[in-house]
Each structure stands twice: as C-alpha cells, then as structure tokens.
Design a protein around this motif. Structure first.
Motif, PDB file in Angstrom:
ATOM      1  N   SER A   1       4.832-119.364 -98.824  1.00  0.00           N
ATOM      2  CA  SER A   1       4.703-119.336-100.282  1.00  0.00           C
ATOM      3  C   SER A   1       5.535-118.231-100.915  1.00  0.00           C
TER       4      SER A   1
ATOM      5  N   GLU B   1       4.380-115.197-101.068  1.00  0.00           N
ATOM      6  CA  GLU B   1       3.408-114.216-101.561  1.00  0.00           C
ATOM      7  C   GLU B   1       3.560-112.864-100.870  1.00  0.00           C
TER       8      GLU B   1
ATOM      9  N   ASN C   1      10.582-117.153 -99.245  1.00  0.00           N
ATOM     10  CA  ASN C   1       9.496-118.128 -99.075  1.00  0.00           C
ATOM     11  C   ASN C   1       9.836-119.088 -97.943  1.00  0.00           C
TER      12      ASN C   1
END
Length: 863
Positions: free
Chosen positions: A384, A386, A452
């Motif tokens: 992702s 993150e 990502n």
C-alpha cells in the motif's frame, strides 16, 4: 577400522566439556527412521571431530534427502564462483511436503497481496517457513558441521518435538552458503598439524590467502546485500524471493560466548522496529531457555547492530522475514584454551548452533498464526505504501546505461523500477544534492521507483538519503564522545555502537541526479526506455575517422579493448569544435591517418557487439568528415590531443600467503573484463618497464623502492588504493599534510568536488569549467589535506558549502573535513602517482566512482 578408531579417540579428546556436564548427544530426539543414514555412517568419523570437506557434506545431505523423500525436498539453486553446487533442503511433515508447491504459492500471495486474495484463509492453512543459513563465512566452520545434524534430525526423528515443529513449519536449510571459502580453508587446515588448544598453536597461523571467511573473490558476502555483486549472493536472494520465508537465521562465529538477538541499537527504521524487537525477544527467550537448560552462557543486545542493509539479517528483515544472526564461540580451529583453562572445541560450537536453530524453529512453529499475520501485515503496508510515510517515489536521471544498471541492480532484490513513458509535472519533489524542493518536470526515460510494492521497505532503505537513528542511540553516542573528551568513563557503553558504515544510498553510490517525492501520481511506465541510438550508418570517410564521446564506462572499456588490438587512438583534452560537432574533453579520436582502412570494419563489428543494448542516441561513433576546426584552434591535430598508450596493467595482490584486492579482482574480471597480470609484492624490486599501470591495493606490504621510483619517473602510472600512507611523506612520492579527527567517523557519504581540468573527471557530466559534484564515502580519523594547488577530488574548503549528504557525522565533522583530499593525482617525473585514500572498489558498492579509477588505469599513463 583404524581410521574410525582414531577419529573416535580424537572426538573423545576434543569433545571434553566442563566437569560435571553430560556429553552432548546430537541424536537424542526419540526414535529415528531406520532407513535414513546418520552423518557418521557416511563420514566415517564423529561429527565435529574434524573439518568436513564440501564433497563429504554433499554426500551426507544428498543421502539423507534421497532416503527421506516424504519429509525432504532438495533443490539446487545455482553454482558458486568456482562451480560448486548451491542447494537448499525443504524439510517438513509428509503432508506439507506433498503440497509444497501450494504452500510456496500461498506464501507468494502473502508476500505480494492482491485485491480479492483471502489472506485469512491463506494464513489458516499455511505453515510458517523458517530458513536456516549455514557457513556464509567459510572458516566459521561450526555451522557447516551442525547443518548435517540438523538436517538428519528434521528428516529422521519421530520425537513429539520434531513432528510438532514440522506440522506447523517448513524448514529450509542451506547447508553451506560459501562452499568456495570453506573448501579453501578446511583443505588447507586439514593438511597441517592441528588440534593444539594453545595460544601459539600452528593451526592459528594460517596464511591469509587461505582464509575462508570470504568467497572466491575474497568478498565478505555478509556485506554484499547492498551491492549484490557476487554470484552466490544473487542466486541465494533469487531463491529467497521464490519462497518468501517468515524467519531467517544466519549462523556464524567466532565470539567469546554465544550471541543471539535481540540486537543492540541502532535498528534500521524501515525494518519496523517494534515488530522486529518483539519477535527477536520471542526467539531470544526461546533460545535462552534451551541454552539455560544446558548451562551455556550467551549474550544479547551487544556488539551487533541492525542498521546497515548489507547484512543477511537486515536485508532479509527488510524483505519481510525476521532476520537474525547467531554467533557461536567454537569453530575455525579444532580446539582452543580459554583464559580460565577450559577447552573450547569446534564440536561445542556446532552443538550450540544446532540447539539454537531447533529453538528458533520450535518457537516459530508454536507462534505460526501470529507470525504469518505479522508477516502479512508488514507486506500489506509495503504494497500500500503506508510504510514509507511521505517518501512515496524516487526519480533518477542520468545516462541510460547507468539507469539501466541501477534498475537491474534493484531487480536482484525483487525491487521494481521502471522508466517514465511520458512527460509529467511531479509535485513535491526534493533534490538529493541540495535543499531544493518544488515541482519537477519528469522526462521520458527517467527511472522511477515507487515505494508501494512488496519490497518497498527494502527499496526505501536502499534509496533514501536520510539517517534515522533512535533518539536514545544518538544521546548515548554523543554522551560518550563528551566523556571521552573529558577522559571520563561511560557507565553504559565501552565503545561507540557503530558496527559498520551508516550510509550507502544508491543514488549517491551511482552519482545520479535524484529526487524523492511526496506523491506518486499514476503515470505511464515502461520496463525499458525506447531505443533511440545506433551506429552512424553513413558511409565512413576514411580520410578522417571517428570520434567517440565518453559518457559511460562502456565507452572507455571499448577504447581499452581497441587499444589492446593495436588501434591507434588519441584523446581530446580541451573542448573542441570541428566536423559540425562540439566535443568535450575526454572524447576519443580514432583517425584514419594512424589506422588502416581494413581495421575499421573490425572496429564497427566490435562496436555493434558491445553497444547492442545501448538506448541513448548519444552513444554512437561520430564519423568525421573533416579535421578543420569550426572555430578556435582545437582540432584532431592540435597539441592538446594526446596519443594513448596500449594498456598493460599489473595488480599487486601481496606476497606469498598474503592475498589482497578482492573487490578490484572481481571488478577487473567480472565487470570491466580488463586483462591484467597478477603480481606479488616482490615486483617492487625488479624492472617494471613492460607495464603502463601498476595498481597497489592496501595491505600488500608496498614500499617506494628505487626500482618503483625509476619506473614512475620514466612514465609509469602508479595507483594506490586504500592504505596509501606508504606513497606519502619523506622518501615517498607525495608530500601531503595529515589531518586527524576524534572520534572516528563511522562511515558516511559526503559531497566532494571533482576538478574538471583533471583527466580523472573525463566521462562525468560537466558544465563548462565548473567543479563537478560527486558523492564519496569517507570513514576513519586520519585524512590528507589537499595542497594549495588542489587535488583531483577533494571536499570543499568553503565552510559555507554543505558536505554531508547521508549518514552519521559528529558536530565538528564538516569543519574538520574542509579541504581534505579524496583522490590525489600528481606528476612524478614523466609518470604519475594516483592515490585513493578511500578505495573506490570497496565492496563493489560505488559504481559512480568507477570512471575515475578506470581513467587512472587507462588514461593516466598517457597524461
């Protein structure tokens, strides 16, 4: 029979333990499958009573695998540099081995989750994969021996302990990562008197040429996970990426007492410090319990940090596993006497590795569900993006060959990098080389790495220009520095906690323009840039010849090859404009006035073969219609054009039994593919006239003899790499002042200035006569001050110029390093001395510096 009795007697003597303790038994785990052979039945001696050679270990592991196919699948994954087979053994329950391909696929889905994947279902049905790696350092021999006992027990034991492990875990064992280093060492060791535990024992005096720590090219492969240079490294990582383990244990030696994690700070922030500290505590406590039951001592949170990406444990953790280093206290020699007069044996070292491996496997199996969830969460954050915070994307610019090399370099660790397939305006871009921040115009062909992706944490760790140490770690180092200055002891630490270099960012290592970005808009990407280049297909004009503009090391290597084939080639040393083209210094001329017409066909053939993968339109031979300058005085016939000498390179590897220059050796043979003569240090006392260039790595026992000075003064080019003090000072070649700093600099990357008038700068991007910015690694406490006339490469003497690019520095570091030399080139008589106090070949980790070295080797003798 006599040999077996002798080995049993040796085992009895070498295997003595402290009084009151029971003799360790490798085979006390329940009943064993009768058809699976014990290692001793094949070896003919007790495990650990002598150093086993590669072929005998191979016989053991292949026999075990063949006799236990329900539990074991053996897989070959490559060849060592010297041609020995590299293999791993997957060992688990019969049910897991029967569906091993399905397990592999499921682990791949956890490693790179896609929308629609039922991650919970995969976690529920999948065993955890534990990878045990043995003997990356070939002369840390205990793990080579323990591997056989570990494989046998996992393959044959029917104890509740082992069967429980194998129900919930697949164990992947690599019995020897570095067979070349191990074989070199143990064959030599077994051939000399050994076994005396005394401090002055003969078997402790092994010549360095036979040390087994490193591989064939004398690379420490536990420092190779940044450069990814060695065949063994590349092949093992490729196998790792196929299986995606959750736990990775790398077993080593030699320490005073056994080490296992938790580690000391600093821990690389991209590893997810909380996750890593939690799991190493879990595995550490499990290992401690097993050791406590044996009465064995150990230590944790000391000596070994987790910051640099170059190690196996940190690299594999950044790829999602919980990577750990185990260090045992027995091995390398058969026995040694401790300070308390107890005897430590290689077998004891193997016993501890065996016990530690089983403790980790057991703990991983018991924590299967939590481990798989932890791994899945780590990978979900990676995919992702993150994990990366604001660091979403890196964009790099340079010539296409350099960008392609970096793309291939990253791919070896499973990192995806692509080329921009369109033009766009990238917002929130930060320049690596300055404080500039803004909107960047991205052009076609720039290299883009997004965070990502499955290997995003590793990509960020390799590419980011930041240093992120724990605040308490920083406070401890600064407190110790202050207390050292005041000559006061530190109540917590006895030494600075830097185990290795603190900087390695690949954009700097490649000396590329780079920007990190706070966003990653979806744009069109391509795996390869469009092919724009080619050969100038106009009919050649043999009245003049060719010009080749030097932008990549391939250009210089092409010229070196042509020179070796007796082409006559010259070098432009001042900017010139002729034949409707402008040529910078460093351009090569291959003129028909000095070469036959027939030779040009061979030149074109060699060019097309070497440049078949070029993708930049600037890579082509320019056919010259005339030598007449369009303006000014500089042209092919000018005095500023230098005729190049046919290279004849000698490399001094050391004296008898002492071998140096591993990285240089590798680069010359595998990357540059340049012919050279390997020489001993006795060469300094003989006539050297056959050589144009002599390269002397650090540590070979060099000295400025009369013969060496005579050769240099008559036109030879002497290159000193690292450990270069012997070329400086009274009765040497150079006279540069020393600068010292305190404390030592642990290793960081600094911005230096490359003199555009030096031939060492040829091939680097330039803007007129401006100093060329270049990133260089610096460590240590002793440096040379650049002379008044300057050095070829030096740090700026201007206090206002920012010098630190990446890594740790002390408060006074930048001030202390003002104006120091990084590379110095000086004429001595008719020849040259080129000194690199910091070896540009170190770990094959600094490709952006290779042009400079090659310029010294190939162009230096003609300047």
């Amino acid at each position: 029979m006599l040999a077996i009795l002798k080995s049993m007697l040796t085992a009895l003597v070498c295997g003595l333990v402290l009084a009151g303790q029971e003799q360790f038994d490798f085979y006390d785990r329940g009943w064993y499958l009768p058809g699976v052979p014990k290692p001793e039945s094949i070896l003919g001696y007790e495990l650990g009573s002598k150093h086993t050679v590669y072929r005998d270990q191979e016989r053991v592991v292949t026999a075990i695998a063949a006799s236990s196919p329900e539990r074991v699948r053996m897989m070959e994954y490559g060849k060592s540099t010297e041609g020995r087979t590299l293999r791993v053994l997957a060992i688990s329950s019969p049910e897991n081995i029967a569906r091993l391909d399905e397990i592999q696929a499921d682990l791949g889905r956890l490693a790179n989750p896609k929308p629609g994947d039922d991650i919970a279902a995969i976690q529920k049905r999948t065993p955890v994969l534990v990878w045990i790696n043995e003997c990356i350092h070939g002369d840390e021999t205990a793990s080579f021996e323990s591997a056989m006992a570990l494989i046998y027990n996992l393959a044959a034991s029917n104890s509740a302990e082992i069967t429980s492990m194998l129900r919930d875990a697949v164990v992947m064992v690599n019995p020897v990562y570095n067979p070349d280093g191990h074989e070199r060492y143990v064959v030599a060791y077994n051939s000399i008197p050994n076994g005396n535990p005394g401090r002055d024992a003969y078997d402790r005096a092994m010549p360095s040429a036979f040390f087994g720590r490193a591989n064939h090219y004398r690379f420490d492969m536990n420092r190779d996970r940044i450069s990814m240079s060695q065949a063994e490294t590349r092949q093992e990582v490729a196998m790792f990426l196929k299986w995606n383990p959750q736990v990775y244990v790398d077993q080593h030696g030699q320490v005073e007492t056994y080490f296992f994690p938790p580690v000391q700070q600093s821990v690389n922030v991209n590893a997810d410090r909380n996750r890593y500290n939690h799991w190493t505590d879990v595995f550490g406590r499990a290992t401690a319990k097993a050791f406590d039951n044996k009465g064995w001592t150990y230590f944790i949170r000391d000596s070994f940090d987790f910051y640099n990406v170059c190690y196996l444990d940190s690299h594999t953790t950044l790829m999602g596993a919980i990577g750990m280093t185990h260090e045992t206290d027995g091995g390398r020699v058969m026995s040694q006497r401790r300070v308390d007069d107890t005897i430590l044996t290689m077998r004891q070292g193997a016993e501890k590795h065996f016990t530690a491996a089983l403790a980790v496997i057991s703990s991983a199996a018991k924590n299967r569900a939590e481990l798989l969830k932890s791994y899945s969460d780590f990978k979900a954050k990676a995919v992702s993006g993150e994990h990366a915070g604001k660091f979403h994307r890196v964009i790099l610019d340079g010539n296409q060959s350099e960008l392609t090399r970096l793309q291939e370099h990253l791919a070896r660790s499973g990192i995806v990098a692509q080329f921009a397939g369109e033009v766009w305006l990238q917002k929130g871009a930060h320049d690596y080389w300055s404080d500039w921040k803004g909107n960047l115009e991205v052009k076609q062909g720039m290299l883009v790495v997004d965070m990502n992706q499955s290997q995003g944490p590793l990509a960020k760790a390799l590419l980011e220009p930041f240093s992120d140490f724990e605040p308490e770690f920083i406070a401890r180092q600064r407190k110790k520095a202050l207390e050292d200055k005041e000559n006061r002891p530190n109540e917590e630490i006895d030494y600075y906690e830097f185990y290795d270099s603190t900087a390695w960012a690949l954009p700097y290592a490649y000396n590329l323009k780079a920007w990190w970005c706070e966003s990653r808009p979806e744009m069109r990407m391509v795996d390869r840039p469009p092919y724009l280049g080619g050969f100038d297909s106009r009919a050649p004009n043999f009245d003049t010849g060719y010009a080749l503009e030097y932008k990549d090391i391939t250009d210089l290597l092409f010229i070196a090859d042509a020179l070796s084939k007796d082409f006559k080639i010259s070098l432009i040393t001042k900017e010139s404009q002729f034949a409707s083209e402008k040529f910078p210094p460093g351009t090569f001329l291959i003129l028909s006035a000095r070469n036959s017409k027939a030779s040009f066909a061979k030149l074109e053939e060699a060019y097309l073969k070497l440049y078949s993968r070029k993708t930049d339109s600037e890579y082509k031979l320019h056919q010259l219609r005339t030598s007449y300058p369009d303006e000014g005085r500089q042209g092919p016939g000018s005095e500023s054009v230098v005729q190049l000498r046919k290279p004849k390179i000698g490399v001094v590897f050391g004296n008898a039994g002492n071998l140096r220059a591993g990285a240089l050796w590798y680069l010359l043979e595998q990357e540059f593919k340049l012919p050279y003569d390997s020489l001993s240090s006795s060469v300094f006392n003989r006539n050297l006239d056959e050589y144009t260039c002599l390269i002397v790595p650090g540590g070979v026992g060099a000295r400025p003899t009369g013969k060496l000075r005579e050769w240099v003064e008559n036109g030879g080019c002497l290159i000193a790499l690292g450990g270069v003090d012997w070329v400086n000072g009274k009765d040497a070649f150079l006279n540069l002042d020393e600068v010292t700093t305190d404390p030592d600099l642990p290793g960081a990357i600094f911005q230096a200035e490359l003199d555009p008038f030096s031939y060492l700068s040829y091939g680097y991007p330039r803007k007129g006569n401006e100093k060329i910015k270049i990133a260089v690694p610096i460590d240590g406490s002793s440096f040379w001050k650049a002379p008044i006339g300057g050095s070829a490469v030096q740090l700026s003497a201007d206090e206002s110029v920012k010098k630190l690019l990446c890594g740790w520095s002390w408060d006074e570091t930048e001030k202390d390093l003002q104006g120091i030399t990084w590379a110095h080139d000086e004429r001595v008589g008719q020849g040259r001395v080129v000194a690199f106090p910091f070896d540009p070949t170190d770990r094959a980790q600094w490709p952006g510096l290779y042009k400079m070295l090659l310029n010294a080797m190939i162009l230096g003798p003609s300047r």
